[in-house]
Design a protein around this motif. Structure first.
Motif, mmCIF file in Angstrom:
data_model
loop_
_atom_site.group_PDB
_atom_site.id
_atom_site.type_symbol
_atom_site.label_atom_id
_atom_site.label_comp_id
_atom_site.label_asym_id
_atom_site.label_seq_id
_atom_site.Cartn_x
_atom_site.Cartn_y
_atom_site.Cartn_z
ATOM 1 N N VAL A 43 0.837 -1.201 0.000
ATOM 2 C CA VAL A 43 0.000 0.000 0.000
ATOM 3 C C VAL A 43 0.873 1.254 0.000
ATOM 4 C CG1 VAL A 43 -1.676 1.337 1.333
ATOM 5 C CG2 VAL A 43 -1.969 -1.134 1.077
ATOM 6 N N LEU A 44 1.965 1.223 0.746
ATOM 7 C CA LEU A 44 2.871 2.373 0.781
ATOM 8 C C LEU A 44 3.510 2.629 -0.576
ATOM 9 C CD1 LEU A 44 4.345 1.770 4.310
ATOM 10 C CD2 LEU A 44 3.348 3.939 3.537
ATOM 11 N N GLU A 45 3.730 1.592 -1.367
ATOM 12 C CA GLU A 45 4.258 1.792 -2.714
ATOM 13 C C GLU A 45 3.265 2.589 -3.566
ATOM 14 O OE1 GLU A 45 6.037 -1.388 -4.868
ATOM 15 O OE2 GLU A 45 6.839 -2.350 -3.070
ATOM 16 N N VAL A 46 1.970 2.313 -3.397
ATOM 17 C CA VAL A 46 0.970 3.065 -4.152
ATOM 18 C C VAL A 46 0.931 4.511 -3.660
ATOM 19 C CG1 VAL A 46 -1.458 3.196 -4.811
ATOM 20 C CG2 VAL A 46 -0.368 0.958 -4.539
ATOM 21 N N ILE A 47 0.946 4.712 -2.352
ATOM 22 C CA ILE A 47 0.932 6.067 -1.799
ATOM 23 C C ILE A 47 2.077 6.895 -2.365
ATOM 24 C CG2 ILE A 47 1.287 7.414 0.326
ATOM 25 C CD1 ILE A 47 -0.209 5.212 1.844
ATOM 26 N N GLN A 48 3.248 6.269 -2.517
ATOM 27 C CA GLN A 48 4.443 6.998 -2.949
ATOM 28 C C GLN A 48 4.643 6.991 -4.467
ATOM 29 O OE1 GLN A 48 7.740 6.483 0.316
ATOM 30 N NE2 GLN A 48 6.503 4.609 0.292
ATOM 31 N N GLY A 49 3.650 6.468 -5.199
ATOM 32 C CA GLY A 49 3.682 6.556 -6.646
ATOM 33 C C GLY A 49 4.508 5.505 -7.344
ATOM 34 N N GLU A 50 4.943 4.470 -6.615
ATOM 35 C CA GLU A 50 5.743 3.420 -7.233
ATOM 36 C C GLU A 50 4.875 2.399 -7.967
ATOM 37 O OE1 GLU A 50 8.163 1.907 -4.080
ATOM 38 O OE2 GLU A 50 8.684 3.929 -3.432
ATOM 39 N N ALA A 51 3.585 2.432 -7.703
ATOM 40 C CA ALA A 51 2.611 1.592 -8.405
ATOM 41 C C ALA A 51 1.311 2.370 -8.495
ATOM 42 C CB ALA A 51 2.396 0.273 -7.683
ATOM 43 N N GLY A 52 0.512 2.020 -9.480
ATOM 44 C CA GLY A 52 -0.749 2.728 -9.662
ATOM 45 C C GLY A 52 -1.885 2.159 -8.841
ATOM 46 N N LEU A 53 -1.893 0.820 -8.707
ATOM 47 C CA LEU A 53 -2.967 0.134 -7.987
ATOM 48 C C LEU A 53 -2.392 -1.036 -7.195
ATOM 49 C CD1 LEU A 53 -5.703 -0.339 -10.778
ATOM 50 C CD2 LEU A 53 -5.709 1.412 -8.996
ATOM 51 N N TYR A 54 -3.093 -1.387 -6.130
ATOM 52 C CA TYR A 54 -2.860 -2.657 -5.438
ATOM 53 C C TYR A 54 -4.207 -3.351 -5.371
ATOM 54 C CZ TYR A 54 -1.615 -5.961 -1.680
ATOM 55 O OH TYR A 54 -1.401 -7.105 -0.927
ATOM 56 N N VAL A 55 -4.262 -4.590 -5.879
ATOM 57 C CA VAL A 55 -5.521 -5.333 -5.880
ATOM 58 C C VAL A 55 -5.327 -6.649 -5.131
ATOM 59 C CG1 VAL A 55 -6.319 -4.272 -8.018
ATOM 60 C CG2 VAL A 55 -5.009 -6.391 -8.136
ATOM 61 N N TYR A 56 -6.370 -7.048 -4.408
ATOM 62 C CA TYR A 56 -6.302 -8.261 -3.584
ATOM 63 C C TYR A 56 -7.683 -8.896 -3.600
ATOM 64 C CZ TYR A 56 -4.670 -11.270 0.197
ATOM 65 O OH TYR A 56 -4.261 -12.354 0.938
ATOM 66 N N PHE A 57 -7.767 -10.109 -4.174
ATOM 67 C CA PHE A 57 -9.070 -10.698 -4.453
ATOM 68 C C PHE A 57 -9.386 -11.970 -3.670
ATOM 69 C CE2 PHE A 57 -7.940 -8.941 -8.849
ATOM 70 C CZ PHE A 57 -8.554 -7.726 -8.602
ATOM 71 N N ASN A 58 -8.422 -12.589 -2.956
ATOM 72 C CA ASN A 58 -8.643 -13.976 -2.529
ATOM 73 C C ASN A 58 -9.191 -14.165 -1.124
ATOM 74 O OD1 ASN A 58 -6.362 -14.276 -0.618
ATOM 75 N ND2 ASN A 58 -5.087 -14.056 -2.430
ATOM 76 N N ASN A 59 -9.595 -13.092 -0.454
ATOM 77 C CA ASN A 59 -10.307 -13.194 0.827
ATOM 78 C C ASN A 59 -9.497 -13.862 1.933
ATOM 79 O OD1 ASN A 59 -13.007 -13.930 -1.280
ATOM 80 N ND2 ASN A 59 -12.829 -12.014 -0.194
ATOM 81 N N ARG A 60 -8.172 -13.784 1.852
ATOM 82 C CA ARG A 60 -7.328 -14.300 2.933
ATOM 83 C C ARG A 60 -6.874 -13.187 3.880
ATOM 84 N NH1 ARG A 60 -4.388 -19.390 1.908
ATOM 85 N NH2 ARG A 60 -2.637 -18.472 3.024
ATOM 86 N N VAL A 61 -6.889 -11.956 3.409
ATOM 87 C CA VAL A 61 -6.382 -10.847 4.209
ATOM 88 C C VAL A 61 -7.379 -10.518 5.326
ATOM 89 C CG1 VAL A 61 -7.379 -9.003 2.796
ATOM 90 C CG2 VAL A 61 -5.246 -8.610 4.024
ATOM 91 N N LYS A 62 -6.845 -10.198 6.502
ATOM 92 C CA LYS A 62 -7.672 -10.003 7.699
ATOM 93 C C LYS A 62 -7.500 -8.599 8.247
ATOM 94 C CE LYS A 62 -7.373 -14.956 8.687
ATOM 95 N NZ LYS A 62 -6.525 -15.310 7.504
ATOM 96 N N VAL A 63 -8.300 -8.265 9.256
ATOM 97 C CA VAL A 63 -8.343 -6.869 9.709
ATOM 98 C C VAL A 63 -6.983 -6.380 10.204
ATOM 99 C CG1 VAL A 63 -10.805 -6.891 10.221
ATOM 100 C CG2 VAL A 63 -9.185 -7.504 12.009
ATOM 101 N N TRP A 64 -6.189 -7.248 10.836
ATOM 102 C CA TRP A 64 -4.884 -6.784 11.323
ATOM 103 C C TRP A 64 -3.912 -6.527 10.169
ATOM 104 C CZ3 TRP A 64 -7.163 -11.208 13.595
ATOM 105 C CH2 TRP A 64 -6.933 -12.416 12.899
ATOM 106 N N ASP A 65 -4.235 -7.062 8.973
ATOM 107 C CA ASP A 65 -3.430 -6.774 7.787
ATOM 108 C C ASP A 65 -3.781 -5.422 7.172
ATOM 109 O OD1 ASP A 65 -2.099 -9.433 7.502
ATOM 110 O OD2 ASP A 65 -4.147 -10.114 7.131
ATOM 111 N N THR A 66 -4.990 -4.944 7.394
ATOM 112 C CA THR A 66 -5.493 -3.825 6.591
ATOM 113 C C THR A 66 -5.706 -2.525 7.348
ATOM 114 O OG1 THR A 66 -7.818 -4.461 6.947
ATOM 115 C CG2 THR A 66 -6.690 -5.436 5.043
ATOM 116 N N VAL A 67 -5.938 -2.567 8.665
ATOM 117 C CA VAL A 67 -6.334 -1.337 9.368
ATOM 118 C C VAL A 67 -5.245 -0.276 9.284
ATOM 119 C CG1 VAL A 67 -6.900 -0.329 11.607
ATOM 120 C CG2 VAL A 67 -7.996 -2.453 10.899
ATOM 121 N N ALA A 68 -3.999 -0.625 9.621
ATOM 122 C CA ALA A 68 -2.920 0.372 9.549
ATOM 123 C C ALA A 68 -2.715 0.878 8.119
ATOM 124 C CB ALA A 68 -1.628 -0.198 10.129
#
Length: 282
Positions: free
Chosen positions: A195-220
């Motif tokens: 996510v920080l790479e997108v914030i800093q312009g190193e990538a345009g998008l970050y996509v995540y589709f597989n429903n494995r990521v949990k709240v402690w992965d995403t809140v910060a």
């Protein structure tokens, strides 16, 4: 600064950084690896840091809920009527840590009234601490140096899309065939650092589709992304939510596919991603 005290903010950052430094030290000493589930691993370093951070936040914020990745019993606190929940991932990117790759991080996020409002992310191998929120701004510290404003690239036109390797295995052929102008980055590693790479312009998008990521992965990460002005939505353009209908009740895994990026790029590519991916999601 509203609900946040500057001394408190820096203290949290120091605790997160201390954990990151300890993770780097323990990595050199050797550690045990255990399998939690299918292609899901944990080390005794994860568990040690999990206990350390849990004790700190439970002690400092006795009126708040504290949820940590390696304490299954703590998940129940998510469903209690806490106004503020601390969501802790002691090692985000454990597989990178196990392999000796640098793409892991220690993350702590504050979820206030079901909204990500502050986050701290420490990347031990790079010596970077990132933190911030809508009331805090966005900051970066190098090693133990002073905080400096995080450089945000709102004008990026990057054609790079970061996509998890599992998602790329499932959807990569279709994505490449139908959107050949995009470049897909399929590295392992920390959700937060991507996510920080997108914030800093190193990538345009970050996509995540597989429903494995949990709240402690995403809140910060989402607290930082929202502060930067990124869109954080699903394939239908709906905001990422932390409500009962949007999470697994037993694991706190997100049920929504996740798309994070700058609004012009999201609006350009979201219809294409939706038409390709949604028919293939079970």
């Amino acid at each position: 600064m509203g609900r946040w005290d500057l001394k408190q903010v820096h203290g949290i950052g120091q605790s997160v950084r201390t954990c990151g430094i300890e993770a780097k030290r323990l990595a050199k000493q050797g550690f045990q690896v255990y399998e939690k589930g299918a292609d899901d691993f944990v080390t005794d370093v994860d568990r040690t840091l999990d206990r350390y951070l849990s004790e700190i936040f439970t002690g400092q914020f006795p009126e708040d809920g504290v949820i940590t990745e390696e304490n299954d019993e703590s998940i129940a606190q998510f469903w209690q009527p806490y106004s503020r929940l601390w969501c802790i991932d002691p090692l985000d990117g454990t597989q990178d840590f196990i392999k000796g790759d640098p793409g892991y991080a220690v993350m702590v996020g504050a979820l206030v009234d079901r909204t990500p409002t502050a986050g701290w992310i420490h990347a031990p191998e790079y010596g970077h601490l990132y933190y911030g929120g809508p009331e805090l701004g966005l900051w970066k510290c190098q090693d133990d140096g002073p905080p400096v404003a995080l450089q945000i690239d709102r004008l990026t036109q990057s054609s790079t899309v970061i996509v998890g390797f599992r998602d790329y295995e499932k959807y990569g052929v279709a994505l490449q065939a139908q959107i050949p102008s995009l470049q897909f980055d399929t590295r392992l590693g920390s959700f937060g650092l991507k996510v920080l790479e997108v914030i800093q312009g190193e990538a345009g998008l970050y996509v995540y589709f597989n429903n494995r990521v949990k709240v402690w992965d995403t809140v910060a990460p989402l607290a930082l992304a929202r502060t930067a002005g990124l869109m954080c939505c699903d394939l239908d353009g709906r905001p990422i939510r932390y409500t009962a209908d949007s999470l697994s009740p037993t694991t706190l895994a997100h049920l929504q596919p996740i798309v994070i990026g700058w609004q012009p790029l999201v609006e350009t590519w979201l219809p294409h991603l939706r038409s390709i991916v949604k028919p293939l999601i079970p």
